[in-house]
Design an enzyme around this catalytic site. Sequence first.
Site, mmCIF file in Angstrom:
data_model
loop_
_atom_site.group_PDB
_atom_site.id
_atom_site.type_symbol
_atom_site.label_atom_id
_atom_site.label_comp_id
_atom_site.label_asym_id
_atom_site.label_seq_id
_atom_site.Cartn_x
_atom_site.Cartn_y
_atom_site.Cartn_z
ATOM 1 N N HIS A 57 14.800 22.548 9.029
ATOM 2 C CA HIS A 57 14.828 21.101 9.203
ATOM 3 C C HIS A 57 14.354 20.723 10.604
ATOM 4 O O HIS A 57 14.155 21.577 11.463
ATOM 5 C CB HIS A 57 16.241 20.579 8.952
ATOM 6 C CG HIS A 57 16.635 20.624 7.507
ATOM 7 N ND1 HIS A 57 17.810 20.083 7.036
ATOM 8 C CD2 HIS A 57 15.998 21.133 6.407
ATOM 9 C CE1 HIS A 57 17.892 20.262 5.727
ATOM 10 N NE2 HIS A 57 16.807 20.899 5.325
ATOM 11 N N GLU A 59 15.728 19.283 13.226
ATOM 12 C CA GLU A 59 16.538 19.593 14.404
ATOM 13 C C GLU A 59 16.366 21.052 14.828
ATOM 14 O O GLU A 59 16.238 21.354 16.024
ATOM 15 C CB GLU A 59 18.019 19.301 14.108
ATOM 16 C CG GLU A 59 18.303 17.844 13.782
ATOM 17 C CD GLU A 59 18.226 17.522 12.285
ATOM 18 O OE1 GLU A 59 18.951 16.621 11.848
ATOM 19 O OE2 GLU A 59 17.419 18.169 11.568
ATOM 20 N N CYS A 96 22.414 21.386 10.106
ATOM 21 C CA CYS A 96 21.796 21.035 11.386
ATOM 22 C C CYS A 96 22.846 20.606 12.401
ATOM 23 O O CYS A 96 22.634 20.745 13.611
ATOM 24 C CB CYS A 96 20.763 19.933 11.175
ATOM 25 S SG CYS A 96 19.316 20.508 10.262
ATOM 26 N N SER A 180 -16.180 1.104 -17.235
ATOM 27 C CA SER A 180 -15.491 0.995 -15.945
ATOM 28 C C SER A 180 -15.905 2.059 -14.935
ATOM 29 O O SER A 180 -15.387 2.080 -13.821
ATOM 30 C CB SER A 180 -13.967 1.097 -16.154
ATOM 31 O OG SER A 180 -13.630 2.376 -16.674
ATOM 32 N N ASP A 212 -10.077 7.038 -21.540
ATOM 33 C CA ASP A 212 -10.728 7.632 -20.368
ATOM 34 C C ASP A 212 -10.752 9.155 -20.390
ATOM 35 O O ASP A 212 -11.533 9.763 -19.656
ATOM 36 C CB ASP A 212 -10.035 7.161 -19.086
ATOM 37 C CG ASP A 212 -10.184 5.665 -18.853
ATOM 38 O OD1 ASP A 212 -10.989 5.033 -19.566
ATOM 39 O OD2 ASP A 212 -9.502 5.141 -17.955
ATOM 40 N N LEU A 216 -6.455 13.856 -14.360
ATOM 41 C CA LEU A 216 -5.321 13.537 -13.481
ATOM 42 C C LEU A 216 -5.027 14.672 -12.505
ATOM 43 O O LEU A 216 -3.876 15.013 -12.249
ATOM 44 C CB LEU A 216 -4.075 13.199 -14.308
ATOM 45 C CG LEU A 216 -4.195 12.027 -15.283
ATOM 46 C CD1 LEU A 216 -2.864 11.763 -15.980
ATOM 47 C CD2 LEU A 216 -4.687 10.760 -14.586
ATOM 48 N N ARG A 219 -8.894 16.444 -6.731
ATOM 49 C CA ARG A 219 -10.084 17.229 -6.435
ATOM 50 C C ARG A 219 -10.679 16.769 -5.117
ATOM 51 O O ARG A 219 -10.626 15.604 -4.767
ATOM 52 C CB ARG A 219 -11.111 17.088 -7.571
ATOM 53 C CG ARG A 219 -10.554 17.512 -8.926
ATOM 54 C CD ARG A 219 -11.589 17.415 -10.029
ATOM 55 N NE ARG A 219 -12.027 16.053 -10.304
ATOM 56 C CZ ARG A 219 -11.365 15.194 -11.075
ATOM 57 N NH1 ARG A 219 -10.189 15.528 -11.606
ATOM 58 N NH2 ARG A 219 -11.844 13.987 -11.308
ATOM 59 N N GLU A 308 -1.505 5.197 -12.817
ATOM 60 C CA GLU A 308 -2.928 4.861 -12.818
ATOM 61 C C GLU A 308 -3.334 4.025 -14.036
ATOM 62 O O GLU A 308 -4.487 4.048 -14.460
ATOM 63 C CB GLU A 308 -3.759 6.147 -12.729
ATOM 64 C CG GLU A 308 -3.497 6.936 -11.447
ATOM 65 C CD GLU A 308 -4.626 7.883 -11.098
ATOM 66 O OE1 GLU A 308 -5.757 7.677 -11.563
ATOM 67 O OE2 GLU A 308 -4.372 8.842 -10.351
ATOM 68 N N GLY A 312 -1.135 -2.371 -19.885
ATOM 69 C CA GLY A 312 0.122 -2.538 -20.616
ATOM 70 C C GLY A 312 1.266 -1.814 -19.949
ATOM 71 O O GLY A 312 2.377 -2.340 -19.836
#
Length: 379
Positions: A57, A59, A96, A180, A212, A216, A219, A308, A312
């Site tokens: 962590h 600290e 910590c 699109s 589409d 997902l 890249r 993405e 709807g």
Amino acid sequence: MSSNDSQLDDAHWMRLALQLAAQGAGHVEPNPMVGCVIVAHEQMIGQGYHEQYGQAHAERNALRHVAELGKAAELSQATAYVTLEPCCHHGKTPPCTEALIEAGVNRVVIAMLDPFGQVSGQGAEQLRTAGIAVSVGVEELAARELNAPYLKRLEQQRPWVIAKWAMTLDGKIATHTGDSQWISGVESRAEVHRLRGIVDAILVGRGTAVTDNPRLTARGDTPPIRRALRVVADSDLQIALTSHLVETARELPTLLWAGPTAPVEKVAQLRSAGCIVQVCPEPSRAARLDALLRFLVTDHHVTNLLVEGGGGLLGSLLELRQIDQCEVYVAPKLIGGATAPSPIAGLGLAMLADGPHSSSVRVTPSGPDTHISCRFSWE
């Protein structure tokens, strides 16, 4: 030094700690981002941040830096500035609070208490019991903004929802025929891949998955920080067995969230292809979507969820008051058309006052496009 000067110094060092903490984005989730700066005689003698989930962590990293610089002898006069209350329990790493006490620091300044049940004020109390002076609340608003996704996951058992879309100047995400690709430019698409590489999960609706046929994936020239869980909200499991998502499900985790009417045979086929298929019994779309958000937190430890589309799905999230952030890429193009789709569909809000309030807005150029990043508050 006057009390005002001391408060200004505290704020200065805490802002530096917050900048350090932000470097952990995408690396530390589901943990919070935390930074620590250690100061003695008005000079920084060490700094660190939580760099990787499961590792040291902030600290402990800062204390190690102090030792590396040969400044350990100054710790008895030092103040540690920490952006989140130090942990006081044994998890993947030791407490910590224990490290700060053993190091002998004189004072600890904490931006905010950690609402996590195993900490929640106990860390600060342990430090005080050990004789360390503790101050809480320095730059607290900035600390809360930094870790807003972590706080929402703890307090609401829902992930931080980031809605992303590209649109034209007249607010269209496609032509009336559905064309699109591509509305946004190369630079904007590269930024989306960077964003995909730091979130825990990416969600699309059935329409986007079918129309589409996306992958997902993140890249680009550099490997992604995280490998996001790919999620499709598809009540009737209309996604094709030959889709990119299904065909790569054995290589990349893919969750299909179905409804009670999903065909049993299709469920079996998709599971055989390597998909995780969850059939939610909730009868309404809104209830199933809310159940999905909870499932992503409880079963997959998702902090940041990138959505993405399509319209709807985003409309349903808006009606659930579950859009926390928008990443919008506006291209200098015009499409027109009464039936051309806009980013958010559904019934929509009845009154402007029903919508969220923007808590921060950033506008930057992205090649020929304009990138608008906005966070929302629903209170």
